[in-house]
Design a protein around this motif. Structure first.
Motif, PDB file in Angstrom:
ATOM      1  N   VAL A 142       0.829  -1.207   0.000  1.00 45.72           N
ATOM      2  CA  VAL A 142       0.000   0.000   0.000  1.00 45.72           C
ATOM      3  C   VAL A 142       0.863   1.257   0.000  1.00 45.72           C
ATOM      4  CG1 VAL A 142      -1.758   1.309   1.260  1.00 45.72           C
ATOM      5  CG2 VAL A 142      -1.936  -1.179   1.112  1.00 45.72           C
ATOM      6  N   ARG A 143       1.938   1.258   0.769  1.00 41.88           N
ATOM      7  CA  ARG A 143       2.825   2.420   0.806  1.00 41.88           C
ATOM      8  C   ARG A 143       3.315   2.774  -0.603  1.00 41.88           C
ATOM      9  NH1 ARG A 143       6.605   4.524   4.763  1.00 41.88           N
ATOM     10  NH2 ARG A 143       6.071   2.801   6.146  1.00 41.88           N
ATOM     11  N   GLU A 144       3.672   1.765  -1.380  1.00 41.39           N
ATOM     12  CA  GLU A 144       4.148   1.994  -2.744  1.00 41.39           C
ATOM     13  C   GLU A 144       2.986   2.392  -3.664  1.00 41.39           C
ATOM     14  OE1 GLU A 144       6.849   2.481  -5.753  1.00 41.39           O
ATOM     15  OE2 GLU A 144       7.247   2.091  -3.625  1.00 41.39           O
ATOM     16  N   MET A 158       0.173   3.939  -3.016  1.00 40.68           N
ATOM     17  CA  MET A 158      -0.420   5.256  -2.779  1.00 40.68           C
ATOM     18  C   MET A 158       0.416   6.402  -3.345  1.00 40.68           C
ATOM     19  SD  MET A 158      -3.155   4.232  -1.375  1.00 40.68           S
ATOM     20  CE  MET A 158      -3.971   5.739  -0.858  1.00 40.68           C
ATOM     21  N   LYS A 159       1.616   6.120  -3.820  1.00 42.40           N
ATOM     22  CA  LYS A 159       2.449   7.164  -4.417  1.00 42.40           C
ATOM     23  C   LYS A 159       1.833   7.744  -5.680  1.00 42.40           C
ATOM     24  CE  LYS A 159       6.883   5.472  -2.634  1.00 42.40           C
ATOM     25  NZ  LYS A 159       8.205   4.880  -2.981  1.00 42.40           N
ATOM     26  N   LYS A 160       0.913   7.000  -6.296  1.00 41.92           N
ATOM     27  CA  LYS A 160       0.298   7.496  -7.533  1.00 41.92           C
ATOM     28  C   LYS A 160      -0.813   8.510  -7.276  1.00 41.92           C
ATOM     29  CE  LYS A 160      -1.210   3.392  -8.890  1.00 41.92           C
ATOM     30  NZ  LYS A 160      -1.899   2.383  -9.730  1.00 41.92           N
ATOM     31  N   TYR A 161      -1.266   8.628  -6.022  1.00 41.96           N
ATOM     32  CA  TYR A 161      -2.357   9.542  -5.685  1.00 41.96           C
ATOM     33  C   TYR A 161      -1.809  10.884  -5.219  1.00 41.96           C
ATOM     34  CZ  TYR A 161      -5.478   5.423  -5.559  1.00 41.96           C
ATOM     35  OH  TYR A 161      -6.188   4.305  -5.865  1.00 41.96           O
ATOM     36  N   ASP A 162      -2.684  11.911  -5.216  1.00 42.03           N
ATOM     37  CA  ASP A 162      -2.282  13.194  -4.662  1.00 42.03           C
ATOM     38  C   ASP A 162      -2.300  13.117  -3.132  1.00 42.03           C
ATOM     39  OD1 ASP A 162      -4.943  14.373  -3.549  1.00 42.03           O
ATOM     40  OD2 ASP A 162      -5.477  13.684  -5.556  1.00 42.03           O
ATOM     41  N   CYS A 163      -1.861  14.201  -2.487  1.00 41.61           N
ATOM     42  CA  CYS A 163      -1.654  14.147  -1.038  1.00 41.61           C
ATOM     43  C   CYS A 163      -2.938  14.080  -0.217  1.00 41.61           C
ATOM     44  CB  CYS A 163      -0.788  15.323  -0.579  1.00 41.61           C
ATOM     45  SG  CYS A 163      -1.529  16.948  -0.843  1.00 41.61           S
ATOM     46  N   SER A 164      -4.096  14.241  -0.840  1.00 40.10           N
ATOM     47  CA  SER A 164      -5.342  14.074  -0.080  1.00 40.10           C
ATOM     48  C   SER A 164      -5.631  12.603   0.199  1.00 40.10           C
ATOM     49  CB  SER A 164      -6.521  14.699  -0.837  1.00 40.10           C
ATOM     50  OG  SER A 164      -6.830  13.968  -2.014  1.00 40.10           O
ATOM     51  N   HIS A 165      -5.020  11.730  -0.593  1.00 38.54           N
ATOM     52  CA  HIS A 165      -5.215  10.285  -0.428  1.00 38.54           C
ATOM     53  C   HIS A 165      -3.849   9.596  -0.499  1.00 38.54           C
ATOM     54  CE1 HIS A 165      -9.253  11.575  -1.538  1.00 38.54           C
ATOM     55  NE2 HIS A 165      -9.712  10.446  -1.048  1.00 38.54           N
ATOM     56  N   ASP A 166      -2.975   9.978   0.404  1.00 35.59           N
ATOM     57  CA  ASP A 166      -1.616   9.432   0.374  1.00 35.59           C
ATOM     58  C   ASP A 166      -1.413   8.410   1.485  1.00 35.59           C
ATOM     59  OD1 ASP A 166      -1.529  11.025   2.633  1.00 35.59           O
ATOM     60  OD2 ASP A 166      -0.042  12.430   1.844  1.00 35.59           O
ATOM     61  N   TRP A 167      -0.176   7.957   1.625  1.00 36.33           N
ATOM     62  CA  TRP A 167       0.140   6.948   2.643  1.00 36.33           C
ATOM     63  C   TRP A 167      -0.131   7.479   4.050  1.00 36.33           C
ATOM     64  CZ3 TRP A 167       0.410   2.327   4.227  1.00 36.33           C
ATOM     65  CH2 TRP A 167       1.198   1.945   5.319  1.00 36.33           C
TER      66      TRP A 167
END
Length: 249
Positions: free
Chosen positions: A12-14, A16-25
């Motif tokens: 999941v940590r890896e 979530m890198k594709k999302y913007d910071c509203s939906h990050d790790w």
């Protein structure tokens, strides 16, 4: 911490890198921590599977429809979990929770209930699954309060959606179709999102501790919106006015 949880965290940590910071790790971490806290509080009165809560909280935003690209490979929650050693029956429960957590899915479920197309079993499961309640409440807690304000602005910025537009008016009762349109496009504003979703979440909470914490964060959002109203009205010569005519608390 079990190896299953560690493996899921790494994935999941890896991811979530594709999302913007509203939906990050960091969002995922907060939801996990809050979901487990709610689950432990619920253990005082009923059985809760903490591993299911932990896994569902970790995976709740993987393959989020708001970010899905037609070129993306579909993610199979069950295949992933079984592949790292989770029992298939437990993996199916996690998948079902992940697929039911979002506000969007709850809007759809409510509309299907009204149309009579959902099964009694489905309605009963949504009502009684404590693990779903814990993850759902935790995700909603992170959508309101101080982090909720930051995340709403961040998501609006990522979508090039206006923070405020005096001609935009929030829908009184947002539908599933309307919400999907706004989530995937640039319509609406950050302020209208408060009225269409964020201010409604406190009344949708399902756990006792979640409800208590939501009320505290809800009060902060009301204070924030009043401050926003004061700042927008500065200099208009009328001594103040509602933001976009939408100050309905």
């Amino acid at each position: 911490m079990s190896q299953v949880i560690k493996n899921t965290e790494c994935f999941v940590r890896e991811y979530m890198k594709k999302y913007d910071c509203s939906h990050d790790w960091y969002h995922v971490q907060r939801v996990v921590r809050q979901a487990l806290a709610l689950a432990k509080a619920e253990l005082e009165s009923r059985a809760v599977d903490l591993e299911i809560v932990h896994l569902a909280a970790l995976l709740h935003d993987v393959d989020d429809a708001k970010y899905r690209d037609d070129r993306d490979e579909p993610f199979s929650c069950v295949n992933f979990l079984v592949g790292i050693g989770v029992d298939k029956a437990k993996a199916e429960i996690v998948r079902r929770i992940v697929d039911s957590v979002s506000f969007r899915k709850e809007l759809l479920a409510a509309e299907q209930d009204k149309m009579g197309v959902s099964s009694p079993e489905e309605r009963e499961w949504r009502r009684d699954c404590v693990e779903l309640a814990c993850v759902q409440d935790a995700d909603r807690l992170d959508a309101i309060g101080a982090f909720g304000v930051l995340r709403c602005a961040a998501f609006s910025g990522a979508r090039n959606r206006a923070l405020y537009d005096p001609d935009d008016h929030a829908a009184d009762e947002i539908t599933y179709a309307h919400y999907v349109r706004q989530s995937s496009g640039t319509t609406g504003t950050a302020v209208s999102h408060f009225h269409e979703k964020l201010l409604k979440l406190t009344l949708m909470m399902k756990t006792k501790r979640g409800k208590q914490e939501a009320e505290r964060r809800h009060a902060f959002m009301i204070q924030f919106l009043h401050q926003l109203d004061d700042e927008f009205s500065f200099g208009d010569g009328n001594g103040g006015g509602a933001v976009g005519g939408e100050m309905r608390f």
